[in-house]
Write a protein that holds these residues in place. Structure first.
Motif, PDB file in Angstrom:
ATOM      1  N   ALA A   1       0.840  -1.196   0.000  1.00 44.39           N
ATOM      2  CA  ALA A   1       0.000   0.000   0.000  1.00 44.39           C
ATOM      3  C   ALA A   1       0.873   1.243   0.000  1.00 44.39           C
ATOM      4  N   VAL A   2       0.362   2.299  -0.633  1.00 42.68           N
ATOM      5  CA  VAL A   2       1.080   3.574  -0.658  1.00 42.68           C
ATOM      6  C   VAL A   2       0.114   4.714  -0.372  1.00 42.68           C
ATOM      7  N   PHE A   3       0.662   5.793   0.147  1.00 44.33           N
ATOM      8  CA  PHE A   3      -0.074   7.053   0.186  1.00 44.33           C
ATOM      9  C   PHE A   3       0.292   7.818  -1.078  1.00 44.33           C
ATOM     10  N   LEU A   4      -0.731   8.326  -1.777  1.00 44.21           N
ATOM     11  CA  LEU A   4      -0.526   9.071  -3.012  1.00 44.21           C
ATOM     12  C   LEU A   4      -1.323  10.365  -2.943  1.00 44.21           C
ATOM     13  N   GLY A   5      -0.648  11.490  -3.165  1.00 42.30           N
ATOM     14  CA  GLY A   5      -1.326  12.775  -3.156  1.00 42.30           C
ATOM     15  C   GLY A   5      -1.766  13.187  -4.552  1.00 42.30           C
ATOM     16  N   ILE A   6      -2.969  13.756  -4.626  1.00 44.52           N
ATOM     17  CA  ILE A   6      -3.452  14.322  -5.898  1.00 44.52           C
ATOM     18  C   ILE A   6      -3.911  15.750  -5.615  1.00 44.52           C
ATOM     19  N   PRO A   7      -2.995  16.718  -5.741  1.00 46.69           N
ATOM     20  CA  PRO A   7      -3.264  18.102  -5.339  1.00 46.69           C
ATOM     21  C   PRO A   7      -3.958  18.921  -6.430  1.00 46.69           C
ATOM     22  N   PHE A   8      -5.250  18.674  -6.603  1.00 40.52           N
ATOM     23  CA  PHE A   8      -5.991  19.308  -7.699  1.00 40.52           C
ATOM     24  C   PHE A   8      -7.334  19.810  -7.182  1.00 40.52           C
ATOM     25  N   ASP A   9      -7.675  21.072  -7.486  1.00 41.42           N
ATOM     26  CA  ASP A   9      -8.977  21.583  -7.058  1.00 41.42           C
ATOM     27  C   ASP A   9      -9.640  22.478  -8.101  1.00 41.42           C
ATOM     28  N   ASP A  10      -9.261  22.310  -9.365  1.00 35.28           N
ATOM     29  CA  ASP A  10      -9.840  23.149 -10.415  1.00 35.28           C
ATOM     30  C   ASP A  10     -11.293  22.818 -10.719  1.00 35.28           C
ATOM     31  N   ALA A  11     -11.809  21.702 -10.194  1.00 32.47           N
ATOM     32  CA  ALA A  11     -13.187  21.292 -10.469  1.00 32.47           C
ATOM     33  C   ALA A  11     -14.132  21.636  -9.330  1.00 32.47           C
ATOM     34  N   THR A  12     -13.658  22.441  -8.372  1.00 27.08           N
ATOM     35  CA  THR A  12     -14.532  22.850  -7.268  1.00 27.08           C
ATOM     36  C   THR A  12     -15.569  23.848  -7.768  1.00 27.08           C
ATOM     37  N   THR A  13     -16.710  23.891  -7.062  1.00 28.35           N
ATOM     38  CA  THR A  13     -17.787  24.796  -7.450  1.00 28.35           C
ATOM     39  C   THR A  13     -18.028  25.909  -6.435  1.00 28.35           C
ATOM     40  N   TYR A  14     -17.282  25.889  -5.319  1.00 25.08           N
ATOM     41  CA  TYR A  14     -17.458  26.946  -4.312  1.00 25.08           C
ATOM     42  C   TYR A  14     -16.103  27.410  -3.800  1.00 25.08           C
TER      43      TYR A  14
ATOM     44  N   PRO B   1     -12.151  27.089  -3.145  1.00 22.06           N
ATOM     45  CA  PRO B   1     -10.965  26.329  -3.550  1.00 22.06           C
ATOM     46  C   PRO B   1     -10.038  26.083  -2.353  1.00 22.06           C
ATOM     47  N   GLY B   2      -8.943  25.376  -2.609  1.00 18.48           N
ATOM     48  CA  GLY B   2      -7.950  25.142  -1.577  1.00 18.48           C
ATOM     49  C   GLY B   2      -7.588  23.684  -1.371  1.00 18.48           C
ATOM     50  N   ALA B   3      -8.376  22.761  -1.966  1.00 19.94           N
ATOM     51  CA  ALA B   3      -8.093  21.338  -1.776  1.00 19.94           C
ATOM     52  C   ALA B   3      -6.817  20.901  -2.485  1.00 19.94           C
ATOM     53  N   ARG B   4      -6.259  21.753  -3.336  1.00 18.20           N
ATOM     54  CA  ARG B   4      -4.960  21.413  -3.937  1.00 18.20           C
ATOM     55  C   ARG B   4      -3.873  21.317  -2.874  1.00 18.20           C
ATOM     56  N   PHE B   5      -4.127  21.933  -1.735  1.00 22.17           N
ATOM     57  CA  PHE B   5      -3.179  21.846  -0.625  1.00 22.17           C
ATOM     58  C   PHE B   5      -3.509  20.709   0.341  1.00 22.17           C
ATOM     59  N   GLY B   6      -4.519  19.907  -0.019  1.00 21.69           N
ATOM     60  CA  GLY B   6      -4.940  18.809   0.837  1.00 21.69           C
ATOM     61  C   GLY B   6      -3.862  17.777   1.127  1.00 21.69           C
ATOM     62  N   PRO B   7      -3.181  17.239   0.099  1.00 19.70           N
ATOM     63  CA  PRO B   7      -2.144  16.244   0.381  1.00 19.70           C
ATOM     64  C   PRO B   7      -1.054  16.767   1.312  1.00 19.70           C
ATOM     65  N   MET B   8      -0.653  18.018   1.117  1.00 13.24           N
ATOM     66  CA  MET B   8       0.353  18.638   1.978  1.00 13.24           C
ATOM     67  C   MET B   8      -0.152  18.712   3.412  1.00 13.24           C
ATOM     68  N   GLY B   9      -1.415  19.123   3.565  1.00 14.30           N
ATOM     69  CA  GLY B   9      -1.994  19.227   4.894  1.00 14.30           C
ATOM     70  C   GLY B   9      -2.149  17.877   5.573  1.00 14.30           C
ATOM     71  N   ILE B  10      -2.566  16.869   4.804  1.00 13.48           N
ATOM     72  CA  ILE B  10      -2.736  15.530   5.372  1.00 13.48           C
ATOM     73  C   ILE B  10      -1.401  14.971   5.836  1.00 13.48           C
ATOM     74  N   ARG B  11      -0.364  15.182   5.061  1.00 17.80           N
ATOM     75  CA  ARG B  11       0.962  14.723   5.493  1.00 17.80           C
ATOM     76  C   ARG B  11       1.369  15.395   6.806  1.00 17.80           C
ATOM     77  N   GLN B  12       1.170  16.699   6.872  1.00 20.96           N
ATOM     78  CA  GLN B  12       1.530  17.414   8.098  1.00 20.96           C
ATOM     79  C   GLN B  12       0.676  16.941   9.274  1.00 20.96           C
ATOM     80  N   GLY B  13      -0.599  16.678   8.999  1.00 21.44           N
ATOM     81  CA  GLY B  13      -1.505  16.232  10.047  1.00 21.44           C
ATOM     82  C   GLY B  13      -1.301  14.794  10.478  1.00 21.44           C
ATOM     83  N   SER B  14      -0.441  14.072   9.763  1.00 21.94           N
ATOM     84  CA  SER B  14      -0.221  12.644  10.055  1.00 21.94           C
ATOM     85  C   SER B  14       0.992  12.396  10.947  1.00 21.94           C
ATOM     86  N   ARG B  15       1.654  13.449  11.391  1.00 18.52           N
ATOM     87  CA  ARG B  15       2.903  13.280  12.143  1.00 18.52           C
ATOM     88  C   ARG B  15       2.724  12.548  13.476  1.00 18.52           C
TER      89      ARG B  15
END
Length: 304
Positions: free
Chosen positions: A32-45, A47-61
């Motif tokens: 198993a691997v953790f894989l980040g997909i930092p993309f939020d161009d399809a949001t409708t309200y 934005p900011g989920a492009r920073f999700g993988p970065m945040g999840i990594r930091q939150g996983s310490r």
């Protein structure tokens, strides 16, 4: 491969990877691997989920090797590592979808189960395309406050609110089950569309009042199953860092307990999407997302 030992290296040190796991390298027998997909161009309200993988990594310490509630060492059993991020193409949704599909397929073609941090929910469509290339039609278990099977936004087919309809139209899904729905809708017709599309849909009331029956329905699935969790299924009191928050959702404890109850004969992938750190408070959404993925890895470990 083992995570960095916090008794030797303080948690606030070293490069941020998911769970302080090593970066993946060639030749390792990884399950198993953790894989980040930092993309939020399809949001409708918001934005900011492009920073999700970065945040999840930091939150996983703070994640530790042993899950005492499931009695399992997920990172060790899975020989898990951090596979980095998909190189998305900002501003180009369909081009990015092709990159995601090929990137995920390169992981699963090796027999590795991806645990994916998004990114907005549109990324699940190309992930399912990759899954179809390997497994054929797959089941999907979808936790969300929204249906995500609307047809068009502003005349466009690909947004984070249309991915499930597209996946069904493309014949990628065997059985779609979704749970946690609670948002207001555009029309009463949405309820009819649910029937037409063949989606088994459970509301937040079902999860709150009839959880065991919902879990039994999910656990009755046979064959390859993919799990997709929009963090907004959790109430914004516990997960404020998301693009389309809806009040009246699950607590952080409830979503963790639900994941622990899931049992699949073949879990092929798992994502947590719509984590938007710019709207987070003290990293609580990112930490929750990291822990949800940890529980997902744990249930996979128990099935191996």
């Amino acid at each position: 491969m083992r995570q960095i030992d916090a008794l030797k290296s303080p948690r606030f040190t070293q490069v941020s990877t998911y769970g302080r796991l090593p970066l993946c390298s060639q030749g390792e027998e990884v399950k198993a691997v953790f894989l980040g997909i930092p993309f939020d161009d399809a949001t409708t309200y918001r934005p900011g989920a492009r920073f999700g993988p970065m945040g999840i990594r930091q939150g996983s310490r703070l994640l530790r090797p042993y899950n005492q509630f499931l009695d399992v060492y997920p990172f060790d059993i899975l020989n898990a590592c951090d596979a980095g991020d998909v190189n998305v193409v900002p501003g180009y949704i369909e081009d990015t979808m092709k990159v995601i599909e090929d990137s995920v397929y390169s992981v699963i073609s090796k027999g590795i189960v991806p645990f994916i941090g998004g990114g907005d929910h549109s990324i699940t469509l190309p992930i399912l395309r990759a899954m179809y290339r390997k497994y054929g039609k797959v089941n999907i278990v979808h936790f969300d406050s929204h249906y995500d099977f609307w047809n068009l936004y502003w005349g466009k087919k690909y947004t984070h609110g249309t991915w499930l309809r597209r996946a069904i139209e493309e014949g990628l899904i065997n059985v779609p089950i979704q749970a946690g729905i609670r948002a207001s809708t555009f029309s009463k017709d949405d309820l009819e569309d649910k029937k037409k599309l063949g989606v088994k849909s459970f509301t937040i009331r079902d999860l709150k009042y009839n959880l065991n029956s919902v879990i039994n329905e999910i656990n009755s699935l046979k064959g390859p199953t993919y799990v997709s969790i929009d963090i907004d299924v959790v109430d914004p009191a516990f997960a404020p860092g998301t693009g389309t928050p809806e009040v009246g959702g699950l607590t952080s404890f409830e979503i963790i307990e639900i994941i622990r109850k899931l049992k699949f004969d073949k879990l092929i992938g798992f994502d947590v999407v719509e984590v938007s750190p710019p709207y987070d408070v003290s990293e609580i959404t990112s930490m929750l997302a990291a822990n949800i993925i940890y529980e997902g890895m744990s249930i996979l470990s128990l099935a191996i």
